[in-house]
Design an enzyme around this catalytic site. Structure first.
Site, PDB file in Angstrom:
ATOM      1  CG  HIS A 132      -6.432  -0.346   3.567  1.00  0.00           C
ATOM      2  ND1 HIS A 132      -5.730   0.834   3.457  1.00  0.00           N
ATOM      3  CD2 HIS A 132      -7.346  -0.325   2.553  1.00  0.00           C
ATOM      4  CE1 HIS A 132      -6.206   1.544   2.442  1.00  0.00           C
ATOM      5  NE2 HIS A 132      -7.177   0.861   1.878  1.00  0.00           N
ATOM      6  CB  CYS A 133      -0.896  -1.796   5.883  1.00  0.00           C
ATOM      7  SG  CYS A 133      -1.673  -0.791   7.160  1.00  0.00           S
ATOM      8  CB  ILE A 134      -0.400  -6.379   3.560  1.00  0.00           C
ATOM      9  CG1 ILE A 134      -1.753  -7.088   3.734  1.00  0.00           C
ATOM     10  CG2 ILE A 134       0.263  -6.135   4.920  1.00  0.00           C
ATOM     11  CD1 ILE A 134      -1.654  -8.506   4.301  1.00  0.00           C
ATOM     12  NE  ARG A 180      -3.747   0.206   0.425  1.00  0.00           N
ATOM     13  CZ  ARG A 180      -4.814   0.111  -0.362  1.00  0.00           C
ATOM     14  NH1 ARG A 180      -5.162   1.124  -1.145  1.00  0.00           N
ATOM     15  NH2 ARG A 180      -5.542  -1.006  -0.387  1.00  0.00           N
ATOM     16  N   GLY A 203      -1.911  -3.486   8.929  1.00  0.00           N
ATOM     17  CA  GLY A 203      -3.063  -4.364   8.859  1.00  0.00           C
ATOM     18  C   GLY A 203      -3.352  -4.799   7.433  1.00  0.00           C
TER      19      GLY A 203
END
Length: 337
Positions: free
Chosen positions: A328-330, A89, A326
């Site tokens: 969304h970050c990956i 992300r 989390g």
């Protein structure tokens, strides 16, 4: 040099149609203090869950191709590219869309969240490599920025935090108005809503995806807590106040839907950024975290109500969060255009 907005491009909302989801395989053991093997298993489960809704491409170092292929199983595309960390992300491009079928990518400057890690050059080059692989136009932005630090509604509105974007460890020579102008030029937005701080002790200096996100135009999901003794209480309350007094690019007041923060949990003496806003919107689905917490079921019911036309699936994300982010970050969505 031209900009996306000047060429008619904009960043679409995450709920608009995707051609694929991008991920990057864990490769830095010191990042995942809970164990890199556990992190890899969690990444593989996230990839397999998203693949139920849309194609997934997993970037990894050449030496890890066989391991990744075996762990992820059939149906996950594995692409060897040099990486030193696994938060696509932030290290991958932000995709923008133009006319029918037109997709391009914004390549932000990347300095490892304020130079937290000195050996980040291969990650700074990842967006360029991904866009070259895809054969898509590349806009190189003169701004240090991570994809997890902003969220858009696809209709001209962006939310972010002052703690992150105005942090002197990113763009010390730029003021608020100058940063806003870059956001408008490179993401095609017209209105920037500034929240104050992010999650307490967030290593990213306050990424928005840990505390708030758009669910649809005019509707924002925001993390809350009733614990007045929690350092996040005042942070979240201030952010709620700002959201409720804001107007989006269409002039609408925002409907704010609260998501209760999980109970505090520390790992190796550091608070984990446990958040239910850190989820991925896939084609026809929502892939959200679970933390073995009493609030998991409540968050699941809320997202199922907010996204009635999508299947909501939970994945245990503790081994991802121990690395500092989390679901969304990956992940990073690539729109169809």
């Amino acid at each position: 040099m031209s900009t996306p907005a000047a060429d008619g491009f904009r960043m679409p909302a995450e709920w608009e149609r995707h051609s694929r989801c991008w991920m990057a395989w864990p490769c830095r053991p010191e990042t995942f203090t809970g164990g890199i093997d556990a992190a890899c298993a969690a990444y593989a489960e996230v990839a397999q869950t998203i693949a139920q809704f849309e194609p997934v491409a997993m970037v990894c170092n050449q030496a890890d191709v066989a391991e990744v292929s075996l762990a992820c199983g059939p149906g996950i595309e594995v692409l060897p590219m040099p990486i030193s960390d696994s938060w696509v992300r932030d290290t991958g491009p932000t995709f923008v869309v133009g006319g029918p079928g037109q997709v391009a990518g914004v390549d932000w400057g990347f300095n490892a969240w304020g130079n937290n890690y000195p050996d980040h050059q291969v990650d700074a080059d990842l967006a360029k490599r991904m866009l070259e692989h895809l054969g898509l136009p590349r806009y190189q932005a003169p701004l240090i920025l991570e994809g997890g630090s902003f969220h858009v509604d696809g209709e001209g509105t962006l939310i972010t935090t002052e703690e992150c974007l105005l942090n002197p460890n990113r763009n010390p020579n730029l003021g608020k108005a100058e940063i806003e102008e870059y956001l408008k030029e490179y993401l095609g937005v017209r209105q920037v809503i500034w929240l104050g701080q992010g999650y307490e002790l967030d290593e990213t200096d306050g990424h928005i995806d840990e505390i708030a996100c758009f669910a649809r135009p005019g509707v924002v999901l925001a993390l809350t807590t009733d614990d007045t003794g929690d350092a996040n209480f005042k942070i979240f309350q201030d952010n709620l106040d700002r959201l409720k007094s804001a107007r989006d690019a269409q002039g609408r007041e925002l409907e704010v839907i609260p998501l209760r923060q999980p109970e505090r949990r520390d790992h190796n003496g550091v608070r984990l950024t446990l958040s239910y806003t850190n989820f991925y919107i896939a084609n026809g689905g929502i892939v959200m975290p679970a933390y073995e917490d009493a609030a998991d079921d409540e968050a699941f019911r809320t997202l199922r109500k907010v996204f009635p036309d999508r299947e909501v699936l939970q994945v245990l994300a503790l081994d991802i969060v121990k690395g500092g982010g989390g679901i969304h970050c990956i992940t990073q969505q690539q729109p169809t255009g």
